[in-house]
Design an enzyme around this catalytic site. Structure first.
Site, PDB file in Angstrom:
ATOM      1  N   HIS A  71       0.824  -1.211   0.000  1.00  0.00           N
ATOM      2  CA  HIS A  71       0.000   0.000   0.000  1.00  0.00           C
ATOM      3  C   HIS A  71       0.859   1.262   0.000  1.00  0.00           C
ATOM      4  O   HIS A  71       1.893   1.317   0.658  1.00  0.00           O
ATOM      5  CB  HIS A  71      -0.869   0.055   1.258  1.00  0.00           C
ATOM      6  CG  HIS A  71      -2.025  -0.881   1.266  1.00  0.00           C
ATOM      7  ND1 HIS A  71      -1.879  -2.236   1.386  1.00  0.00           N
ATOM      8  CD2 HIS A  71      -3.358  -0.641   1.209  1.00  0.00           C
ATOM      9  CE1 HIS A  71      -3.089  -2.795   1.391  1.00  0.00           C
ATOM     10  NE2 HIS A  71      -4.004  -1.843   1.285  1.00  0.00           N
ATOM     11  N   ASN A 126       8.525  -3.579   2.741  1.00  0.00           N
ATOM     12  CA  ASN A 126       7.114  -3.405   3.069  1.00  0.00           C
ATOM     13  C   ASN A 126       6.801  -3.765   4.523  1.00  0.00           C
ATOM     14  O   ASN A 126       6.137  -3.007   5.240  1.00  0.00           O
ATOM     15  CB  ASN A 126       6.283  -4.279   2.127  1.00  0.00           C
ATOM     16  CG  ASN A 126       4.794  -4.113   2.306  1.00  0.00           C
ATOM     17  OD1 ASN A 126       4.307  -3.022   2.555  1.00  0.00           O
ATOM     18  ND2 ASN A 126       4.064  -5.207   2.169  1.00  0.00           N
ATOM     19  N   GLU A 165      12.690  16.127  -4.326  1.00  0.00           N
ATOM     20  CA  GLU A 165      12.221  16.923  -5.464  1.00  0.00           C
ATOM     21  C   GLU A 165      13.232  16.899  -6.600  1.00  0.00           C
ATOM     22  O   GLU A 165      12.860  16.834  -7.787  1.00  0.00           O
ATOM     23  CB  GLU A 165      11.950  18.353  -5.016  1.00  0.00           C
ATOM     24  CG  GLU A 165      10.721  18.479  -4.133  1.00  0.00           C
ATOM     25  CD  GLU A 165      10.430  19.915  -3.723  1.00  0.00           C
ATOM     26  OE1 GLU A 165       9.256  20.215  -3.430  1.00  0.00           O
ATOM     27  OE2 GLU A 165      11.374  20.741  -3.701  1.00  0.00           O
ATOM     28  N   ASP A 219       7.194  19.150  -7.182  1.00  0.00           N
ATOM     29  CA  ASP A 219       7.146  20.242  -6.216  1.00  0.00           C
ATOM     30  C   ASP A 219       6.191  19.777  -5.132  1.00  0.00           C
ATOM     31  O   ASP A 219       4.974  19.938  -5.230  1.00  0.00           O
ATOM     32  CB  ASP A 219       6.657  21.526  -6.893  1.00  0.00           C
ATOM     33  CG  ASP A 219       6.812  22.756  -6.014  1.00  0.00           C
ATOM     34  OD1 ASP A 219       7.267  22.602  -4.866  1.00  0.00           O
ATOM     35  OD2 ASP A 219       6.474  23.858  -6.466  1.00  0.00           O
ATOM     36  N   ASP A 236      13.971  18.694  -0.491  1.00  0.00           N
ATOM     37  CA  ASP A 236      14.705  19.200  -1.657  1.00  0.00           C
ATOM     38  C   ASP A 236      15.355  18.072  -2.443  1.00  0.00           C
ATOM     39  O   ASP A 236      15.320  18.067  -3.680  1.00  0.00           O
ATOM     40  CB  ASP A 236      15.792  20.196  -1.217  1.00  0.00           C
ATOM     41  CG  ASP A 236      15.251  21.572  -0.905  1.00  0.00           C
ATOM     42  OD1 ASP A 236      14.108  21.881  -1.319  1.00  0.00           O
ATOM     43  OD2 ASP A 236      15.967  22.354  -0.244  1.00  0.00           O
ATOM     44  N   GLU A 255      12.060  22.446   3.562  1.00  0.00           N
ATOM     45  CA  GLU A 255      12.423  21.488   2.524  1.00  0.00           C
ATOM     46  C   GLU A 255      13.910  21.197   2.494  1.00  0.00           C
ATOM     47  O   GLU A 255      14.325  20.162   1.957  1.00  0.00           O
ATOM     48  CB  GLU A 255      11.934  21.971   1.167  1.00  0.00           C
ATOM     49  CG  GLU A 255      10.422  21.971   1.039  1.00  0.00           C
ATOM     50  CD  GLU A 255       9.956  22.296  -0.369  1.00  0.00           C
ATOM     51  OE1 GLU A 255      10.822  22.548  -1.245  1.00  0.00           O
ATOM     52  OE2 GLU A 255       8.743  22.271  -0.598  1.00  0.00           O
ATOM     53  N   GLN A 267       8.847  27.064   2.670  1.00  0.00           N
ATOM     54  CA  GLN A 267       9.382  25.941   1.911  1.00  0.00           C
ATOM     55  C   GLN A 267      10.903  25.936   1.922  1.00  0.00           C
ATOM     56  O   GLN A 267      11.539  24.879   2.075  1.00  0.00           O
ATOM     57  CB  GLN A 267       8.896  25.991   0.464  1.00  0.00           C
ATOM     58  CG  GLN A 267       7.454  25.598   0.250  1.00  0.00           C
ATOM     59  CD  GLN A 267       7.118  25.524  -1.227  1.00  0.00           C
ATOM     60  OE1 GLN A 267       7.715  24.764  -1.972  1.00  0.00           O
ATOM     61  NE2 GLN A 267       6.152  26.337  -1.653  1.00  0.00           N
TER      62      GLN A 267
END
Length: 303
Positions: free
Chosen positions: A140, A171, A277, A283, A274, A297, A293
């Site tokens: 999941h 998992n 991303e 984003d 960061d 981040e 942010q």
């Protein structure tokens, strides 16, 4: 924003991932017994109460069926960016509050998602070959245990658009321990709310019986990595949740290999938003003010 688009290599065999219940101490897996439980659909929360992507839509997913690699599905108990050609979610986003935890048992009703556009390939619980051959769990993204307030909420997590091919040790141990920490410590013990985004990256994982890139004759991609971003805010923040994300807000981010050889301590896989991303092209919490942010981040959680 640049989106990463992954490719799927075709295999000539049909493969299987199986369900498992996560045990924080043991890794055991059995084939499913008996017919799955199917819960009749009832009205889920209304759109006005859906807070799954209030902090942002990481990839700019849309509900345009032509957007086959980044199709937005609002399941109301969570939201999904689904990739038709990979047969797996790019990311899943959901909101957790104390009232999401109830007494409903895990339903195990893995099934295809009828809300996919007409003509798209349907990944089903029986689309794959035996687990004992290939050794991947049906893992999941939004966990069953985060949706135990009603049968409908729990059942929604077993749609195959919320499921990935996940190495059992990832998992059942490392990923599961992070999920348990979120539930037991952050929400139940300390009374926080969580905004969580979990996703996949690249192709090629190592299951119980070795490495594979795809399952189901090449129609389901096995991710090489799984990642998660957890934003922790005080419970009861209400409709102004975004304004409650501040420079001091705790954000837990992890990037884990989808690999049987993974370590069992989730903390060793912490990274920054960061960094995730940069690797994904997303984003992730775009609705938060840029000044906030920039701080949260860049920070790597160390609690």
């Amino acid at each position: 924003m640049k989106h990463i688009k992954l490719t799927v290599a075709a295999l000539s065999v049909i493969l299987l991932i199986t369900s498992c219940k996560k045990d924080p101490n043991l890794v055991t897996t059995t084939d499913p017994v008996g017919a799955p439980i199917i819960v009749a659909p009832v009205a889920p929360p209304t759109a006005s109460t859906d807070s799954s992507i209030i902090l942002g839509n990481p990839s700019g997913a849309s509900d345009d069926a032509l957007d086959t690699s980044n199709f937005l599905m609002r399941e109301l108990y969570y939201a999904v960016s689904y990739n038709r050609d990979l047969g797996r979610p790019n990311w899943v986003s959901w909101h957790v509050v104390p009232s999401d935890y109830g007494a409903v048992s895990r339903l195990e009703d893995f099934r295809e998602n009828p809300n996919l556009p007409s003509g798209w390939y349907q990944v089903t619980a029986t689309s794959f070959a035996p687990y004992t051959t290939y050794g991947f769990d049906k893992g999941h993204m939004c966990p069953s245990a985060d949706r135990t307030s009603s049968p409908e909420a729990n059942s929604s997590t077993f749609l195959m658009t919320n499921i990935i091919a996940q190495a059992p040790n990832n998992n059942q141990l490392t990923w599961a321990r992070l999920e348990n920490y979120c539930r037991d410590s952050l929400v139940k013990r300390y009374g926080n709310e969580l905004y969580i985004i979990a996703g996949t990256l690249d192709e090629g994982g190592i299951g119980k019986y070795g490495p594979y890139s795809t399952l189901d004759n090449g129609r389901v991609s096995v991710p090489a990595f799984v990642w998660k971003v957890i934003v922790v805010i005080p419970s009861g923040s209400g409709p102004n949740d975004i304004s409650n994300v501040k420079n001091t807000t705790r954000v837990i981010s992890v990037m884990m290999p989808n690999d049987q050889n993974i370590g069992t301590n989730w903390r060793q896989y912490r990274t920054s938003v960061d960094a995730i991303e940069q690797q994904t092209g997303y984003d992730i919490i775009s609705k938060v003010s840029p000044s906030v942010q920039n701080v949260i981040e860049a920070r790597i959680d160390n609690l």
